[in-house]
Design a protein around this motif. Structure first.
Motif, mmCIF file in Angstrom:
data_model
loop_
_atom_site.group_PDB
_atom_site.id
_atom_site.type_symbol
_atom_site.label_atom_id
_atom_site.label_comp_id
_atom_site.label_asym_id
_atom_site.label_seq_id
_atom_site.Cartn_x
_atom_site.Cartn_y
_atom_site.Cartn_z
ATOM 1 N N SER A 299 -1.587 -1.449 -1.093
ATOM 2 C CA SER A 299 -0.422 -0.974 -0.345
ATOM 3 C C SER A 299 0.860 -1.217 -1.146
ATOM 4 C CB SER A 299 -0.348 -1.636 1.032
ATOM 5 O OG SER A 299 -0.105 -3.015 0.933
ATOM 6 N N PHE A 300 0.928 -2.325 -1.894
ATOM 7 C CA PHE A 300 2.083 -2.568 -2.763
ATOM 8 C C PHE A 300 2.161 -1.490 -3.846
ATOM 9 C CE2 PHE A 300 1.839 -7.339 -1.782
ATOM 10 C CZ PHE A 300 2.772 -7.235 -0.770
ATOM 11 N N LEU A 301 1.028 -1.150 -4.423
ATOM 12 C CA LEU A 301 0.995 -0.121 -5.456
ATOM 13 C C LEU A 301 1.516 1.199 -4.900
ATOM 14 C CD1 LEU A 301 0.177 0.951 -8.263
ATOM 15 C CD2 LEU A 301 -2.085 1.377 -7.302
ATOM 16 N N VAL A 302 1.048 1.590 -3.728
ATOM 17 C CA VAL A 302 1.496 2.836 -3.115
ATOM 18 C C VAL A 302 2.998 2.781 -2.837
ATOM 19 C CG1 VAL A 302 1.297 4.259 -1.030
ATOM 20 C CG2 VAL A 302 -0.764 3.422 -2.179
ATOM 21 N N GLU A 303 3.471 1.644 -2.354
ATOM 22 C CA GLU A 303 4.896 1.482 -2.064
ATOM 23 C C GLU A 303 5.732 1.616 -3.338
ATOM 24 O OE1 GLU A 303 8.006 1.255 0.431
ATOM 25 O OE2 GLU A 303 5.918 1.189 1.066
ATOM 26 N N GLU B 159 8.502 4.512 -4.383
ATOM 27 C CA GLU B 159 9.889 4.191 -4.730
ATOM 28 C C GLU B 159 10.297 4.844 -6.050
ATOM 29 O OE1 GLU B 159 10.103 -0.052 -4.836
ATOM 30 O OE2 GLU B 159 9.936 -0.251 -2.659
ATOM 31 N N ARG B 160 9.370 4.881 -6.983
ATOM 32 C CA ARG B 160 9.673 5.443 -8.305
ATOM 33 C C ARG B 160 9.812 6.947 -8.261
ATOM 34 N NH1 ARG B 160 8.422 2.519 -13.314
ATOM 35 N NH2 ARG B 160 9.339 0.529 -12.810
ATOM 36 N N ASP B 161 8.770 7.607 -7.701
ATOM 37 C CA ASP B 161 8.734 9.061 -7.758
ATOM 38 C C ASP B 161 7.615 9.539 -6.841
ATOM 39 O OD1 ASP B 161 8.594 11.749 -8.425
ATOM 40 O OD2 ASP B 161 8.297 11.423 -10.557
ATOM 41 N N ALA B 162 7.956 10.402 -5.909
ATOM 42 C CA ALA B 162 6.947 10.912 -4.970
ATOM 43 C C ALA B 162 5.829 11.641 -5.708
ATOM 44 C CB ALA B 162 7.597 11.826 -3.941
#
Length: 160
Positions: free
Chosen positions: A86-90, A94-97
């Protein structure tokens, strides 16, 4: 130092000091290169009284291995493996959709590679996580009632 080796493809300690590591002592560069060699990151060959060092891996290969190692450590250290995911997805969001779309594509490609396409998408609720909890849209997960799963077998009884 690795940047210097990747740029030159191979070098001796003296060559690195002359072209990029001018602010470091000869023994510091020599010790660092020796340690990188012993860790398997460099190759070396004798050249007179010195060694010529070369990177064993490209920059991309090394970054890939380091990232994989870090992710494995995160997954191994967390009691719930979904937390690092979930942190990775978050972070990706944040960086780029577009990175989220790239991740989805990579996951699908890996499923095909592994021959698990028939399993479909894993239902996040099955892992005690709801897609709303991690701020991500429902990516088409199957309803739990549609899953082809057999009930768990009872645990064997212990003999006394």
């Amino acid at each position: 130092m690795l940047d210097g080796l990747w740029a030159k493809e191979n070098a001796t300690v003296r060559e690195l000091i002359e072209h990029g590591c001018e602010d470091l002592a000869y023994t510091t560069v020599m010790t660092t290169l020796d340690r990188l060699f012993k860790k398997g990151l460099l190759t070396r060959s004798e050249e007179g009284r010195a060694f010529r060092y070369a990177p064993r891996f490209s920059r991309e290969e090394l970054h890939r291995e380091a990232a994989g190692h870090a992710l494995r450590q995160l997954l191994d250290a967390s009691p719930a493996s979904s937390l690092p995911l979930s942190f990775l997805v978050e972070i990706l969001g944040e960086r780029d959709a577009q990175l989220l779309d790239d991740l989805r594509e990579l996951v699908e490609r890996k499923r095909l590679e592994l021959g698990h396409r028939d399993l479909g998408h894993r239902d996040l609720r099955h892992r005690d996580i709801d897609h709303r909890d991690i701020g991500q849209p429902d990516l088409g997960q199957k309803d739990m009632s549609q899953r082809d799963t057999a009930p768990p077998e009872p645990a064997p009884k212990e003999r006394k």
